[in-house]
Design an enzyme around this catalytic site. Structure first.
Site, PDB file in Angstrom:
ATOM      1  N   LEU A   1     -17.173 -33.528   3.339  1.00  0.00           N
ATOM      2  CA  LEU A   1     -15.956 -33.490   2.526  1.00  0.00           C
ATOM      3  C   LEU A   1     -15.560 -32.018   2.433  1.00  0.00           C
ATOM      4  O   LEU A   1     -16.440 -31.143   2.376  1.00  0.00           O
ATOM      5  CB  LEU A   1     -16.222 -34.058   1.125  1.00  0.00           C
ATOM      6  CG  LEU A   1     -16.488 -35.566   1.037  1.00  0.00           C
ATOM      7  CD1 LEU A   1     -16.810 -35.968  -0.388  1.00  0.00           C
ATOM      8  CD2 LEU A   1     -15.307 -36.379   1.558  1.00  0.00           C
ATOM      9  N   ASP A   2     -14.259 -31.744   2.419  1.00  0.00           N
ATOM     10  CA  ASP A   2     -13.806 -30.353   2.309  1.00  0.00           C
ATOM     11  C   ASP A   2     -14.295 -29.747   1.002  1.00  0.00           C
ATOM     12  O   ASP A   2     -14.595 -30.466   0.042  1.00  0.00           O
ATOM     13  CB  ASP A   2     -12.266 -30.297   2.309  1.00  0.00           C
ATOM     14  CG  ASP A   2     -11.674 -30.820   3.607  1.00  0.00           C
ATOM     15  OD1 ASP A   2     -12.386 -30.834   4.615  1.00  0.00           O
ATOM     16  OD2 ASP A   2     -10.491 -31.222   3.585  1.00  0.00           O
ATOM     17  N   LEU A   3     -14.274 -28.423   0.968  1.00  0.00           N
ATOM     18  CA  LEU A   3     -14.689 -27.687  -0.229  1.00  0.00           C
ATOM     19  C   LEU A   3     -14.014 -28.244  -1.489  1.00  0.00           C
ATOM     20  O   LEU A   3     -14.661 -28.485  -2.504  1.00  0.00           O
ATOM     21  CB  LEU A   3     -14.327 -26.196  -0.039  1.00  0.00           C
ATOM     22  CG  LEU A   3     -14.583 -25.262  -1.199  1.00  0.00           C
ATOM     23  CD1 LEU A   3     -16.067 -25.090  -1.463  1.00  0.00           C
ATOM     24  CD2 LEU A   3     -13.949 -23.895  -0.948  1.00  0.00           C
TER      25      LEU A   3
END
Ligand code: URA
Length: 235
Positions: free
Chosen positions: A100-102
């Site tokens: 998952l993105d930051l």
């Protein structure tokens, strides 16, 4: 595997603590407490006890983490907290399943079951991922059709049909989207393709596994036997 490694993984203590326990005769293998830290043991075939109590070794561990929106999906990072910082298990072989993105929050599965991880991520398995998001701008029925048809997000191929549900349409729209791929920044790029911007993104489901509503960001729990079986069957 080595007896001391097994005991550390089972959270009996640190490497030096388990060595002390072994030296003090508190650990027995098949009833024999004259054992050595480096001794090879097979937890499936041998009985291992600590202070007379049998230990049950689990080969695989499965956790669902509610990933907060300020940590990276990696094992180590020089700048940010990582998802692994939230997991207190001593197992060194645990890894997140996918990324998952930051700034994306929500469901992240963490396990040392490489086969399940591989199956869940394999493009040929079309495992569903469901996200809820807030979008800058009014999401329309045309967007729903475009997501269903497939979008050009700058890759060699169009995206596979995705189900876009409008939960609230407004200056900031709330949506739910179901995708069966896992391309880099996929949801954000799909909205970019219809000239809209994702301002909040949360994964709520992967395959059959749903984010537990009782978890707060940063909290995690072990999967139940039913959740593990369903995930394996689905993948
Ligand atoms: N799609 C994105 O754009 N970001 C994620 O973190 C997951 C899916």
């Amino acid at each position: 595997m080595r007896l001391d490694k097994l005991l550390v993984e089972m959270q009996i203590g640190s490497r030096s603590e388990v060595k002390k326990h072994i030296k003090n005769g508190l650990i027995a293998v098949d009833g024999n407490n004259k054992v050595k830290p480096e001794q090879q043991v097979d937890p499936q075939k041998q009985q291992i006890t600590f202070r007379g109590k049998e230990l049950h070794y689990q080969e695989f561990e499965y956790y669902m983490l509610y990933k907060p929106g300020d940590c990276v999906t990696a094992r180590t990072d020089n700048f940010h907290k990582t998802v692994m910082d939230y997991i207190t298990s001593q197992r060194k072989d645990l890894s997140p399943v996918g990324r998952l993105d930051l700034d994306t929050e929500g469901l992240l599965l963490i396990t040392n079951d490489g086969k399940l991880s591989h199956n869940l991520l394999s493009p040929s398995k079309h495992v569903i991922k469901i996200y809820e998001a807030n979008i800058e701008g009014i999401v329309t029925n045309e967007d729903v059709c475009a997501f269903e048809t497939g979008l050009d997000i700058g890759d060699d191929t169009m995206t596979k049909p995705a189900k876009l549900e409008i939960l609230e349409a407004g200056d900031i729209s709330k949506i739910r989207v179901t995708i069966t791929e896992g391309r880099y920044h996929q949801v954000k790029r799909m909205f970019q393709a219809v000239n809209k911007k994702v301002i909040f993104l949360k994964r709520i489901q992967m395959g059959t596994l749903c984010l537990d509503k009782n978890l707060q960001p940063g909290e995690y729990r072990s999967l139940t036997i039913e959740e593990i079986s369903a995930l394996k069957e689905g993948a």
